[in-house]
Every structure is written in structure tokens, then in C-alpha cells.
Write a protein that holds these residues in place. Sequence first.
Motif, PDB file in Angstrom:
ATOM      1  N   ASN A   1       0.836  -1.207   0.000  1.00 31.68           N
ATOM      2  CA  ASN A   1       0.000   0.000   0.000  1.00 31.68           C
ATOM      3  C   ASN A   1       0.867   1.252   0.000  1.00 31.68           C
ATOM      4  OD1 ASN A   1      -2.270  -1.611   0.089  1.00 31.68           O
ATOM      5  ND2 ASN A   1      -2.750  -1.184   2.219  1.00 31.68           N
ATOM      6  N   LEU A   2       1.927   1.240   0.788  1.00 22.64           N
ATOM      7  CA  LEU A   2       2.823   2.393   0.828  1.00 22.64           C
ATOM      8  C   LEU A   2       3.506   2.592  -0.522  1.00 22.64           C
ATOM      9  CD1 LEU A   2       4.152   4.709   2.325  1.00 22.64           C
ATOM     10  CD2 LEU A   2       5.801   3.072   3.273  1.00 22.64           C
ATOM     11  N   GLU A   3       3.946   1.511  -1.136  1.00 22.70           N
ATOM     12  CA  GLU A   3       4.571   1.618  -2.460  1.00 22.70           C
ATOM     13  C   GLU A   3       3.597   2.212  -3.474  1.00 22.70           C
ATOM     14  OE1 GLU A   3       7.832  -2.004  -2.244  1.00 22.70           O
ATOM     15  OE2 GLU A   3       5.756  -2.497  -2.765  1.00 22.70           O
ATOM     16  N   GLU A   4       2.343   1.791  -3.421  1.00 21.85           N
ATOM     17  CA  GLU A   4       1.322   2.338  -4.316  1.00 21.85           C
ATOM     18  C   GLU A   4       1.077   3.819  -4.011  1.00 21.85           C
ATOM     19  OE1 GLU A   4      -3.387   1.658  -5.368  1.00 21.85           O
ATOM     20  OE2 GLU A   4      -2.259  -0.008  -4.506  1.00 21.85           O
ATOM     21  N   ASN A   5       1.035   4.168  -2.741  1.00 26.02           N
ATOM     22  CA  ASN A   5       0.844   5.572  -2.364  1.00 26.02           C
ATOM     23  C   ASN A   5       1.979   6.449  -2.883  1.00 26.02           C
ATOM     24  OD1 ASN A   5      -1.444   4.802  -1.009  1.00 26.02           O
ATOM     25  ND2 ASN A   5      -0.700   5.337   1.026  1.00 26.02           N
ATOM     26  N   ILE A   6       3.198   5.937  -2.802  1.00 24.97           N
ATOM     27  CA  ILE A   6       4.350   6.698  -3.286  1.00 24.97           C
ATOM     28  C   ILE A   6       4.195   6.988  -4.771  1.00 24.97           C
ATOM     29  CG2 ILE A   6       6.836   6.570  -3.735  1.00 24.97           C
ATOM     30  CD1 ILE A   6       6.991   4.943  -1.033  1.00 24.97           C
TER      31      ILE A   6
ATOM     32  N   ILE B   1      -0.794  11.627   1.825  1.00 26.71           N
ATOM     33  CA  ILE B   1       0.325  11.842   2.738  1.00 26.71           C
ATOM     34  C   ILE B   1       0.000  11.265   4.108  1.00 26.71           C
ATOM     35  CG2 ILE B   1       1.625  13.604   4.000  1.00 26.71           C
ATOM     36  CD1 ILE B   1       1.586  15.259   1.392  1.00 26.71           C
ATOM     37  N   PHE B   2      -1.196  11.533   4.609  1.00 27.21           N
ATOM     38  CA  PHE B   2      -1.585  11.005   5.914  1.00 27.21           C
ATOM     39  C   PHE B   2      -1.478   9.485   5.955  1.00 27.21           C
ATOM     40  CE2 PHE B   2      -4.954   8.795   8.175  1.00 27.21           C
ATOM     41  CZ  PHE B   2      -4.546   9.021   9.478  1.00 27.21           C
ATOM     42  N   GLU B   3      -2.075   8.820   4.968  1.00 28.90           N
ATOM     43  CA  GLU B   3      -2.074   7.362   4.972  1.00 28.90           C
ATOM     44  C   GLU B   3      -0.655   6.810   4.872  1.00 28.90           C
ATOM     45  OE1 GLU B   3      -5.035   4.365   3.043  1.00 28.90           O
ATOM     46  OE2 GLU B   3      -3.410   4.698   1.592  1.00 28.90           O
TER      47      GLU B   3
ATOM     48  N   TRP C   1      -7.747  17.251  -1.054  1.00 29.74           N
ATOM     49  CA  TRP C   1      -8.103  16.108  -0.221  1.00 29.74           C
ATOM     50  C   TRP C   1      -7.236  14.901  -0.568  1.00 29.74           C
ATOM     51  CZ3 TRP C   1     -10.060  11.257  -1.363  1.00 29.74           C
ATOM     52  CH2 TRP C   1     -10.474  10.509  -0.262  1.00 29.74           C
ATOM     53  N   ALA C   2      -7.029  14.655  -1.853  1.00 32.79           N
ATOM     54  CA  ALA C   2      -6.190  13.529  -2.288  1.00 32.79           C
ATOM     55  C   ALA C   2      -4.771  13.694  -1.749  1.00 32.79           C
ATOM     56  CB  ALA C   2      -6.180  13.425  -3.810  1.00 32.79           C
ATOM     57  N   LEU C   3      -4.254  14.907  -1.802  1.00 31.00           N
ATOM     58  CA  LEU C   3      -2.931  15.189  -1.270  1.00 31.00           C
ATOM     59  C   LEU C   3      -2.887  14.927   0.234  1.00 31.00           C
ATOM     60  CD1 LEU C   3      -0.057  16.405  -1.511  1.00 31.00           C
ATOM     61  CD2 LEU C   3      -1.128  18.659  -1.224  1.00 31.00           C
ATOM     62  N   ARG C   4      -3.858  15.467   0.953  1.00 28.09           N
ATOM     63  CA  ARG C   4      -3.909  15.285   2.408  1.00 28.09           C
ATOM     64  C   ARG C   4      -3.998  13.811   2.769  1.00 28.09           C
ATOM     65  NH1 ARG C   4      -6.383  19.624   5.901  1.00 28.09           N
ATOM     66  NH2 ARG C   4      -6.359  21.500   4.640  1.00 28.09           N
TER      67      ARG C   4
ATOM     68  N   ARG D   1       1.581  14.394  10.363  1.00 29.27           N
ATOM     69  CA  ARG D   1       0.441  13.487  10.526  1.00 29.27           C
ATOM     70  C   ARG D   1      -0.435  13.933  11.693  1.00 29.27           C
ATOM     71  NH1 ARG D   1      -1.618  10.667  14.731  1.00 29.27           N
ATOM     72  NH2 ARG D   1      -2.682   8.799  14.105  1.00 29.27           N
ATOM     73  N   ASN D   2       0.203  14.324  12.791  1.00 26.77           N
ATOM     74  CA  ASN D   2      -0.553  14.785  13.949  1.00 26.77           C
ATOM     75  C   ASN D   2      -1.333  16.059  13.639  1.00 26.77           C
ATOM     76  OD1 ASN D   2       0.404  12.594  15.373  1.00 26.77           O
ATOM     77  ND2 ASN D   2       2.034  13.739  16.380  1.00 26.77           N
ATOM     78  N   LEU D   3      -0.733  16.955  12.869  1.00 27.88           N
ATOM     79  CA  LEU D   3      -1.455  18.158  12.441  1.00 27.88           C
ATOM     80  C   LEU D   3      -2.638  17.799  11.549  1.00 27.88           C
ATOM     81  CD1 LEU D   3       1.382  20.701  11.586  1.00 27.88           C
ATOM     82  CD2 LEU D   3      -0.293  20.870  13.433  1.00 27.88           C
ATOM     83  N   LEU D   4      -2.423  16.862  10.646  1.00 30.30           N
ATOM     84  CA  LEU D   4      -3.504  16.461   9.740  1.00 30.30           C
ATOM     85  C   LEU D   4      -4.684  15.882  10.509  1.00 30.30           C
ATOM     86  CD1 LEU D   4      -1.433  14.888   6.848  1.00 30.30           C
ATOM     87  CD2 LEU D   4      -2.864  16.928   6.704  1.00 30.30           C
ATOM     88  N   ILE D   5      -4.403  15.163  11.568  1.00 32.21           N
ATOM     89  CA  ILE D   5      -5.460  14.540  12.368  1.00 32.21           C
ATOM     90  C   ILE D   5      -6.154  15.555  13.269  1.00 32.21           C
ATOM     91  CG2 ILE D   5      -5.842  12.961  14.324  1.00 32.21           C
ATOM     92  CD1 ILE D   5      -5.673  11.582  11.658  1.00 32.21           C
ATOM     93  N   HIS D   6      -5.360  16.359  13.957  1.00 31.52           N
ATOM     94  CA  HIS D   6      -5.912  17.186  15.026  1.00 31.52           C
ATOM     95  C   HIS D   6      -6.174  18.637  14.654  1.00 31.52           C
ATOM     96  CE1 HIS D   6      -5.300  13.831  17.672  1.00 31.52           C
ATOM     97  NE2 HIS D   6      -4.035  13.759  17.304  1.00 31.52           N
ATOM     98  N   GLU D   7      -5.494  19.134  13.634  1.00 30.25           N
ATOM     99  CA  GLU D   7      -5.648  20.550  13.296  1.00 30.25           C
ATOM    100  C   GLU D   7      -5.850  20.730  11.803  1.00 30.25           C
ATOM    101  OE1 GLU D   7      -3.791  23.316  15.534  1.00 30.25           O
ATOM    102  OE2 GLU D   7      -3.215  21.962  17.133  1.00 30.25           O
ATOM    103  N   TYR D   8      -6.621  19.827  11.227  1.00 31.54           N
ATOM    104  CA  TYR D   8      -6.784  19.802   9.772  1.00 31.54           C
ATOM    105  C   TYR D   8      -7.345  21.089   9.187  1.00 31.54           C
ATOM    106  CZ  TYR D   8     -11.430  18.423  11.340  1.00 31.54           C
ATOM    107  OH  TYR D   8     -12.642  18.371  11.976  1.00 31.54           O
TER     108      TYR D   8
END
Length: 131
Positions: A7-12, A41-43, A35-38, A95-102
Motif C-alpha cells: 500500500n505504501l509503495e502504491e501511495n508513493i 500523505i496522511f495514509e 483532499w487527495a494530497l492530504r 500526521r498529527n497536524l492532519l489529524i488534530h488541526e486539519y
Amino acid sequence: MLQRVENLEENIVNLNRLKERYSIEDIMANKLDEWALRYGIFESIQIIIDIACHLSSKYNLGSAKSYVECIENLQKQNYIDKDLAKSLISAIGLRNLLIHEYVKIDVERLYSFLDFTDDFSAFIKAVKGYI
């Protein structure tokens, strides 16, 4: 864990395509692309966290009370080098910013994290044999 690596390889691949096809202006002009960018990167960061914590536990690399400590354990035991660990720890902060301060995310800063895909690939290369 191998599925997560795949999954990570596909995301890259997908994040690199996004960078090739869209400028920061394009991303800012289209919420779906943002959204796709966010999410991409998050995943990707979350997969790295999952793998790092799994390896830290599997190989008894040390107690980890946080995601950062999972990365630090890999670095201390020479699974990954110091520069890669530093980069991945920075990604965990994002990642923490994306989750908590999106709501407050600076899209230009987020776009600059597309440069981290090389680090994501380096992480896979460093740990794949241990999974």
C-alpha cells in the motif's frame, strides 16, 4: 505487514504522479485534489508508523510509548539511519497536524511534503527484509 508495504509503495507512486501533474496552484484551486494530497500523505505516514511500531515490538527494540519512539528505536538499533529517522519524525508531526488541526493546515507546506516520498521509499528499502 507486507500488504502495508505494498500500500505504501502504491501511495508513493500516486503521490509522485500528483506532484508531476499538479502545481501548488492547481491543488489550492481544487478541494478534491487537496483532499487527495492530504489523505495520500496522511495514509503513507500512518503506514510507516504502523510498520515501525510493529518492528519495534516484534524485535524487542525497546519500549515505545509514542510513534516517535518507534522510529527512534529503529534508528538506535540501526534499522534506519539518523537522517531518515529525523525526516520520518518530522512527518509524524505533520500526521498529527492532519489529524488534530486539519482546518489550519497550510496547503503549500503540505505540498512540500511530496518531497518526502524519497524518504518513504528509503524506509521501505531499509525495513523490508525485517517484515
